[in-house]
Design a protein around this motif. Structure first.
Motif, PDB file in Angstrom:
ATOM      1  N   PRO A 153      36.784  45.181  37.647  1.00  0.00           N
ATOM      2  CA  PRO A 153      37.112  45.524  39.034  1.00  0.00           C
ATOM      3  C   PRO A 153      36.321  44.721  40.055  1.00  0.00           C
TER       4      PRO A 153
ATOM      5  N   GLY B 193      44.109  52.241  43.930  1.00  0.00           N
ATOM      6  CA  GLY B 193      43.310  52.532  42.758  1.00  0.00           C
ATOM      7  C   GLY B 193      44.179  53.020  41.615  1.00  0.00           C
TER       8      GLY B 193
ATOM      9  N   GLU C 163      42.808  48.991  30.545  1.00  0.00           N
ATOM     10  CA  GLU C 163      42.875  48.524  31.932  1.00  0.00           C
ATOM     11  C   GLU C 163      42.309  47.112  32.094  1.00  0.00           C
TER      12      GLU C 163
ATOM     13  N   ARG D 296      35.183  51.699  40.216  1.00  0.00           N
ATOM     14  CA  ARG D 296      36.515  51.333  39.772  1.00  0.00           C
ATOM     15  C   ARG D 296      37.578  51.645  40.813  1.00  0.00           C
ATOM     16  N   GLY D 297      37.201  51.813  42.050  1.00  0.00           N
ATOM     17  CA  GLY D 297      38.176  52.188  43.056  1.00  0.00           C
ATOM     18  C   GLY D 297      38.451  53.673  42.988  1.00  0.00           C
TER      19      GLY D 297
ATOM     20  N   ASN E  83      44.305  44.022  33.999  1.00  0.00           N
ATOM     21  CA  ASN E  83      43.666  43.232  35.056  1.00  0.00           C
ATOM     22  C   ASN E  83      43.405  41.794  34.611  1.00  0.00           C
TER      23      ASN E  83
END
Length: 480
Positions: A386, A203, A377, A148-149, A381
């Motif tokens: 991701p 991130g 999240e 997920r970064g 997005n």
């Protein structure tokens, strides 16, 4: 003789209403006691079994102190005094929880069917051998969390799962700790608060605080936050080409009525927007027979008659969400919720079912604060992971967060499976949220790229002020 008969008849007629009332009161009291036993069995089973599946623990005393206090009437009056037994398999895994409620009836049972679907409450009167404690139930393999970064976790009260590797943001921490201390609602009881936002170094970063006895692996029942999860699963079915929100739901037993059955006009959109026009026995979120009585989704939720033309009246009802899930039931057979949750990295989230395997996705989902942040999240997005894979249709975020048709009374509008905070002072107009009983909240603020999660076990009569908390969290964050 005639006078005696007439007098006796008059006395009988005069006594009948009181007699009937006492009969009904006795019947109601017995039913409520049975429901309370089912409530207790299911909460103990789910809270303990899911925590253990996550590698942590919940004690019966903890569940009694949090999930089983401050609950709705009339169950609240009797639930504490009902004795229970936790039955485990030879492996140590919970088999079922039994709660005694009547001398002439079997105990109420909630049986654990494994990590994929968790616990289900059995019907009132189910025999005590309905759950076989000698048969092991394998735990599902936990999928690895997706990349997920860079993620930085700051946690208070010594409950961090990772070392602090970035400066704290004191203003946000003060707001979160104030929520944990009960500052956003007299009598409210907060178990977890989490704020996820962009990190200056790229991130995302999140800060999380927990009440004693809770941590990042402790699941709680989402209650009606599950309705937003259900809407998201509908979106995934639309993305897969297996559903269209404009199409009539068209259950087979409705079709049997032909064109004369007005329920045939109900669409998925109507169900997601609480606008099917159907009657339900209680407004709001009381579906006790299903949630704690052991009835099934089919028995409880789908066959209510239509009182208003679909799309003309808003009535918040569990039955509408359950109807939407029935509409994509065939798709869920091949792509069950746990697979979708795994894609999002929600490895501690379980959608439970009734005893026939139908998902009770209006309420009966158990999840952690961190998993719910990942859920939020996904909407930040635009429905993509991701990795770039799209799991929700383009435009789905706008669809669920746009009011359409009849709206509820009160401070919040309603979209499609989500509440809207567009009229909350000091909160960006694009803010939308998942709300659940006892103070479950997932607030999504696209314009600030922020997700706010608050978990609680608020008693009846206490209300957490989610609008004020959201406003204060956003004000405490540094400007973009």
């Amino acid at each position: 003789m005639i006078r005696t008969t007439l007098a006796a008849t008059a006395l009988l007629l005069a006594a009948s209403p009181a007699f009937a009332q006492s009969q009904q009161e006795a019947l109601d009291a017995r039913y409520y006691r049975a429901l309370a036993a089912g409530y207790k069995a299911l909460m103990l089973c789910s809270a303990i079994a899911h925590a253990e599946a996550n590698g942590t623990t919940r004690t019966p005393e903890s569940v009694e102190a949090w999930e089983l206090t401050g609950i709705q009437a009339p169950q609240a009056a009797v639930i504490a005094d009902l004795p229970y037994t936790i039955v485990r398999r030879p492996t140590g895994q919970i088999a079922h929880v039994a709660v005694d409620w009547a001398e002439d009836m079997p105990a109420r049972l909630a049986a654990y069917y494994g990590a994929d679907t968790g616990c289900s409450v059995l019907p009132i009167g189910a025999p005590e051998d309905a759950s076989n404690p000698d048969q092991p139930v394998p735990l599902a393999a936990q999928p690895p969390a997706p990349v997920r970064g860079k993620v930085i976790v700051e946690a208070g009260e010594g409950r961090s799962t990772r070392k602090r590797s970035a400066p704290q943001i004191p203003a946000v921490e003060r707001v979160q700790k104030a929520a944990l201390a009960g500052s956003y609602g007299e009598g409210s009881r907060t178990t977890a608060v989490l704020v996820s936002r962009p990190s200056p170094s790229g991130g995302r970063r999140s800060s999380a605080f927990y009440a004693p006895g809770f941590d990042d692996k402790t699941p709680q029942r989402t209650w009606s936050v599950a309705k937003s999860l259900a809407a998201t699963l509908v979106g995934a079915a639309v993305q897969a080409g297996e559903a269209n929100v404009a199409d009539p739901i068209g259950l087979n037993y409705w079709r049997a009525g032909g064109a004369s059955d007005p329920r045939g006009a109900i669409t998925l959109d109507h169900a997601l927007r609480m606008a099917t026009g159907r009657f339900s026995d209680t407004p709001g979120n009381r579906t006790d027979a299903l949630y704690f009585g052991g009835s099934t989704v089919d028995e409880t939720a789908v066959n209510w008659p239509v009182l208003h033309p679909p799309g003309t009246v808003f009535r918040y009802a569990n039955n509408d969400t359950l109807l939407a899930i029935k509409a994509i039931g065939q798709w869920l057979t091949f792509y069950p919720p746990q697979e979708f949750f795994a894609k999002l990295g929600m490895k501690h989230t379980v959608a439970e079912t009734d005893i026939r395997g139908e998902y009770v996705l209006s309420s009966q989902v158990w999840s952690t604060a961190q998993d719910l942040a990942r859920f939020g999240e996904l909407y930040l997005n635009d429905g993509k992971l991701p990795s770039g894979e799209r799991v929700l249709p383009e435009g789905w975020v706008q669809y669920v967060s746009t009011p359409s048709g009849p709206q509820p009374d009160g401070p919040f509008d309603y979209g499609a499976g989500f509440w809207l905070m567009n009229r909350s002072e000091g909160v960006p107009s694009d803010t939308f949220a998942a709300f659940g009983n006892r103070g479950q909240y997932v607030v999504i603020v696209p314009s600030r790229q922020v997700v706010i999660v608050r978990r609680g076990e608020d008693p009846v009569g206490a209300r957490f002020d989610i609008a004020a908390f959201t406003r204060d969290v956003l004000a405490a964050l540094p400007p973009e």
